[in-house]
Write an enzyme that holds these catalytic residues in place. Structure first.
Site, PDB file in Angstrom:
ATOM      1  N   HIS A  10      -4.376  -8.333   3.188  1.00  0.00           N
ATOM      2  CA  HIS A  10      -5.102  -7.076   3.571  1.00  0.00           C
ATOM      3  C   HIS A  10      -6.037  -6.456   2.459  1.00  0.00           C
ATOM      4  O   HIS A  10      -6.452  -5.313   2.992  1.00  0.00           O
ATOM      5  CB  HIS A  10      -4.051  -5.883   3.883  1.00  0.00           C
ATOM      6  CG  HIS A  10      -3.277  -5.303   2.565  1.00  0.00           C
ATOM      7  ND1 HIS A  10      -2.445  -6.050   1.914  1.00  0.00           N
ATOM      8  CD2 HIS A  10      -3.247  -4.168   1.929  1.00  0.00           C
ATOM      9  CE1 HIS A  10      -2.056  -5.459   0.978  1.00  0.00           C
ATOM     10  NE2 HIS A  10      -2.611  -4.248   1.168  1.00  0.00           N
ATOM     11  N   CYS A  35       1.453  -3.297  -2.269  1.00  0.00           N
ATOM     12  CA  CYS A  35       0.144  -3.736  -1.859  1.00  0.00           C
ATOM     13  C   CYS A  35      -0.448  -3.857  -3.018  1.00  0.00           C
ATOM     14  O   CYS A  35       0.021  -4.465  -3.887  1.00  0.00           O
ATOM     15  CB  CYS A  35      -0.413  -2.699  -0.819  1.00  0.00           C
ATOM     16  SG  CYS A  35      -0.312  -1.137  -1.886  1.00  0.00           S
TER      17      CYS A  35
END
Length: 639
Positions: A63, A193
């Site tokens: 992502h 992340c």
């Protein structure tokens, strides 16, 4: 001190509506903690590199991508908000760490519908993560509605950089963070992340936020989306590993994200991801596959009309040139698929070479040696030449196998034992496990299809026409090939091969429609080549280069193919050689009869299918809205 300034032009990574970072629903980016930047709400899923530079990082969940420019600016392209929870399912990254990219080069793709269905924002965020160190200022263009690859900002920063921040030992940082959030007893799961540890806590009130914020190496703490987020910047990978080492691997999960998706959504996303990987892995070789397919078609025509003998040296060399790409396809895909999935390209190339090792291929082709045992395990050898699906599975498994091997093999032995053990394990999984499974399924399907054909040629033509190319994708079509060969050898003809020929024409007609309709030059050029290859009997360029990429094209083409197969069955079109599609028309001339009823049936069924597939896809199956790139400014094609 050198106070010279340098400018960096940043392009829009996606088409859409620009918005200020401060307005997005992510306190870390909105608060400027990650640096100056901008956000775009995308209208299409293709993501392009905003700058020229070196890829320094690709998130494991695909992502986010980091790029460092030649002048030292560090650019982060973050796809969506809180999309790390989706475990990479809506994303496909087309670059790998260490790659050099040019501004405007395709970087990744996003499945906007899947992101929206997961109730996440698809906002694409672009930030200069070292903007503070570079004393950089960002000057945005006035235009808010942007086309991808158009200039959107200029970053002006100093050439000299601030001294690097002191390194913090991940283990030393992990322990006080765990203690301050209430210990393992207060943790339900943790993911990360590009910049943050994302804890799922049982009781967020137990966390000592001020204590964590004061820790050296912690940038900030944010609570959002049901997560307790500890921002640590670029050392997040190491800190996360240390946290999991101390908590235990059972905490490496996102319980809320898993429950948020239904089994059907997960299955659909997994299927889309698999197709995306297959098409992405095939893209580097689509051009040469199309050219090789055309050359094979020309050779088939020359030999069909006895212009060239299959025993001549000319045929031998030209056939080797045309066939080599297909024969060694598992080796090539081992490299390309490994790069897309993050496994070792060299190891996967070796696995591909093992699958097509000459002695194994030769043994698989003889009934006396196709059934062997490995350490007492009955194994049916299969020829993997020209195959796609098995090596893709191996590349996917390679990530986990290598990771497991590194846990048990000491560091000083890894360079020798990890590669060979990985190749051994992956090869055995495919040859001993997946190969026999595919064989059983394909033989069962072949027997069922043969029974249906004996019951009703029309029904059989409809089913084979509609599903044969799906069988090709998963390698299940091999069960039909022996039936065709046996029919040709014993009876001199094969009705089933005539139906298989229809499926090639349908895929070619579909990609022909794309070539006629699209205004994108690169797609048009690829589609023309893929169509010619399909009409020569090689559908891989059409399948993996265009039709599967734009899924509706493949579905509509399969419907046209089913109708063409139905027509072939009704007309009882017969085939007299191991050839087909449009270039293989000599194989439909009945020996001793010539251009009789069977050849007329061939013309009706094949060219009828061509019209159906081309028309269906042109009017219902494709539009340039499916193409995730801006349409160039050119005049539309004349009708």
């Amino acid at each position: 001190m050198n106070t010279q300034f340098v400018n960096l032009t940043i392009s829009a990574p996606v088409s859409g509506q620009r918005q200020a970072l401060a307005t997005i629903d992510d306190p870390v980016f909105a608060g400027g903690m990650m640096g100056a930047g901008f956000a775009i709400t995308p209208v299409s899923g293709q993501v392009y590199a905003p700058v020229t530079g070196k890829v320094t990082m690709v998130a494991g969940t695909r992502h986010a991508v980091g790029i460092q420019t030649p002048d030292g600016f560090e650019i982060l392209v973050h796809l969506g908000i809180d999309t790390v929870e989706l475990q990479g399912q809506p994303f496909q990254v087309q670059v790998a760490t260490g790659d050099q990219v040019q501004a405007g080069q395709p970087l990744a793709t996003m499945d906007l519908k899947a992101i929206t269905a997961a109730k996440k924002a698809a906002t694409v965020i672009t930030v200069i993560t070292n903007s503070v160190a570079r004393h950089a200022q960002l000057f945005l263009t006035e235009k808010r509605t942007l086309e991808a690859q158009a200039p959107v900002a200029v970053c002006c920063g100093r050439l000299n950089t601030a001294p690097p921040a002191a390194d913090h030992a991940p283990a030393d940082l992990a322990a006080p963070i765990i203690a301050a959030i209430g210990g393992a007893a207060n943790v339900r799961g943790v993911i990360h992340c590009m910049t943050r540890l994302r804890f799922y806590l049982k009781d967020a009130q137990q966390a000592q936020t001020a204590t964590i914020q004061a820790l050296p190496g912690v940038i900030n703490v944010v609570q959002a989306g049901g997560q307790y987020q500890v921002v640590v910047g670029q050392i997040v990978d190491s800190v996360y590993d240390a946290v999991i080492d101390q908590l235990g691997s059972q905490y490496a999960r996102a319980p809320q994200a898993v429950r948020a998706q239904t089994w059907w959504a997960r299955l659909r996303n997994a299927a889309s991801a698999m197709i995306a990987v297959m098409t992405a892995a095939m893209m580097p070789v689509i051009g040469i596959l199309a050219g090789s397919g055309i050359l094979k078609g020309i050779l088939a025509a020359l030999t069909g009309f006895d212009v060239l003998s299959v025993h001549s040296g000319t045929y031998l060399l030209l056939n080797a040139i045309a066939d080599a790409t297909f024969y060694f396809l598992p080796v090539i895909l081992g490299v390309t698929a490994a790069k897309k999935l993050g496994s070792n390209p060299i190891v996967l190339a070796i696995v591909g070479a093992i699958l097509i090792y000459p002695q194994l291929v030769s043994a698989a082709g003889r009934s006396a040696t196709a059934y062997v045992t490995f350490l007492g395990i009955p194994t049916h050898l299969v020829s993997y030449t020209s195959s796609v699906f098995p090596i893709i599975v191996a590349a996917w498994l390679g990530v986990y196998v290598e990771r497991a091997l590194k846990r048990v093999i000491p560091l000083y032995l890894r360079s020798v034992f990890v590669p060979i053990c990985e190749a051994l394990i992956l090869s055995l999984i495919i040859i001993v496990g997946l190969g026999p499974l595919i064989t059983m399924l394909s033989q069962a399907l072949a027997s069922w299809i043969l029974a249906v054909y004996n019951f009703s040629p029309a029904l059989s033509g409809f089913l084979i026409g509609g599903f044969y190319q799906v069988m090709v994708i998963f390698g299940l079509h091999w069960g039909l090939i022996p039936i065709v060969i046996n029919d040709l050898a014993t009876n001199g003809h094969s009705y089933i091969n005539a139906i298989l020929s229809i499926t090639m024409v349908a895929q070619g007609g579909a990609v022909l429609a794309v070539a006629l309709k699209t205004r994108h030059q690169r797609l048009r050029e690829l589609s023309w080549a893929a169509a010619l290859s399909a009409f020569c009997g090689i559908t891989e360029p059409a399948l993996y280069g265009v039709n599967l990429k734009y899924k509706r094209v493949f579905v509509v083409a399969s419907i046209a193919s089913a109708l063409g197969g139905l027509l072939t069955g009704v007309l009882r079109v017969d085939n007299y050689a191991m050839s087909g599609a449009l270039i293989g028309f000599p194989a439909f001339i009945t020996p001793g009869v010539g251009l009789g009823p069977n050849f007329i049936g061939y013309l009706i069924s094949h060219y009828g299918t061509l019209l159906l597939a081309t028309g269906f896809v042109y009017w219902f199956g494709f539009s340039d809205r499916l193409v995730d790139e801006p349409v160039p400014n050119r005049q539309p094609l004349k009708a």
